[in-house]
Design a protein around this motif. Structure first.
Motif, mmCIF file in Angstrom:
data_model
loop_
_atom_site.group_PDB
_atom_site.id
_atom_site.type_symbol
_atom_site.label_atom_id
_atom_site.label_comp_id
_atom_site.label_asym_id
_atom_site.label_seq_id
_atom_site.Cartn_x
_atom_site.Cartn_y
_atom_site.Cartn_z
ATOM 1 N N ARG A 220 11.189 -1.860 -3.507
ATOM 2 C CA ARG A 220 9.806 -1.456 -3.779
ATOM 3 C C ARG A 220 8.871 -2.598 -3.377
ATOM 4 O O ARG A 220 9.139 -3.762 -3.649
ATOM 5 N N TRP A 221 7.773 -2.231 -2.711
ATOM 6 C CA TRP A 221 6.752 -3.212 -2.349
ATOM 7 C C TRP A 221 5.392 -2.550 -2.393
ATOM 8 O O TRP A 221 5.273 -1.336 -2.369
ATOM 9 N N THR A 222 4.361 -3.378 -2.481
ATOM 10 C CA THR A 222 2.978 -2.900 -2.526
ATOM 11 C C THR A 222 2.253 -3.426 -1.302
ATOM 12 O O THR A 222 2.313 -4.621 -1.005
ATOM 13 N N ASP B 116 -3.428 -2.508 0.554
ATOM 14 C CA ASP B 116 -4.376 -1.536 0.014
ATOM 15 C C ASP B 116 -3.969 -1.024 -1.374
ATOM 16 O O ASP B 116 -4.579 -0.113 -1.913
ATOM 17 N N GLY B 117 -2.912 -1.618 -1.960
ATOM 18 C CA GLY B 117 -2.491 -1.256 -3.304
ATOM 19 C C GLY B 117 -1.511 -0.105 -3.383
ATOM 20 O O GLY B 117 -1.109 0.300 -4.470
ATOM 21 N N GLU B 118 -1.078 0.423 -2.253
ATOM 22 C CA GLU B 118 -0.142 1.541 -2.229
ATOM 23 C C GLU B 118 1.290 1.035 -2.447
ATOM 24 O O GLU B 118 1.721 0.079 -1.814
ATOM 25 N N VAL B 119 2.004 1.684 -3.373
ATOM 26 C CA VAL B 119 3.378 1.299 -3.690
ATOM 27 C C VAL B 119 4.340 2.142 -2.859
ATOM 28 O O VAL B 119 4.178 3.356 -2.747
ATOM 29 N N HIS B 120 5.336 1.481 -2.278
ATOM 30 C CA HIS B 120 6.323 2.152 -1.438
ATOM 31 C C HIS B 120 7.722 1.822 -1.925
ATOM 32 O O HIS B 120 7.957 0.750 -2.472
ATOM 33 N N GLU B 121 8.654 2.737 -1.690
ATOM 34 C CA GLU B 121 10.074 2.509 -1.938
ATOM 35 C C GLU B 121 10.846 3.015 -0.735
ATOM 36 O O GLU B 121 10.498 4.047 -0.163
ATOM 37 N N ARG B 122 11.880 2.258 -0.382
ATOM 38 C CA ARG B 122 12.702 2.648 0.759
ATOM 39 C C ARG B 122 14.110 2.102 0.577
ATOM 40 O O ARG B 122 14.295 1.031 -0.008
#
Length: 60
Positions: A39-41, A44-50
């Motif tokens: 998980r990273w941000t 622009d403050g959007e959180v992502h998971e991959r």
């Protein structure tokens, strides 16, 4: 099965400039591979998971 990273390990993707934290992992019983969910941000403050394989990330 040896786990290379644990939950909370700070990692980055080897190829692209993604830096984040391992939040969980999954094991694919059909091919015997471990995937780490990172998980990273973004700025622009959007959180992502991959999901990444062991060879796709490294500890920082």
């Amino acid at each position: 099965m040896a786990v290379k990273f644990t939950n909370g390990t700070q990692v980055r993707q080897v190829i692209a400039p993604i830096a984040g934290e391992v939040v969980r992992f999954s094991f694919d019983e059909t091919n015997g591979e471990l995937s780490y969910i990172v998980r990273w941000t973004t700025e622009d403050g959007e959180v992502h998971e991959r999901a990444f394989g062991e060879n796709d990330i490294e500890a920082v």
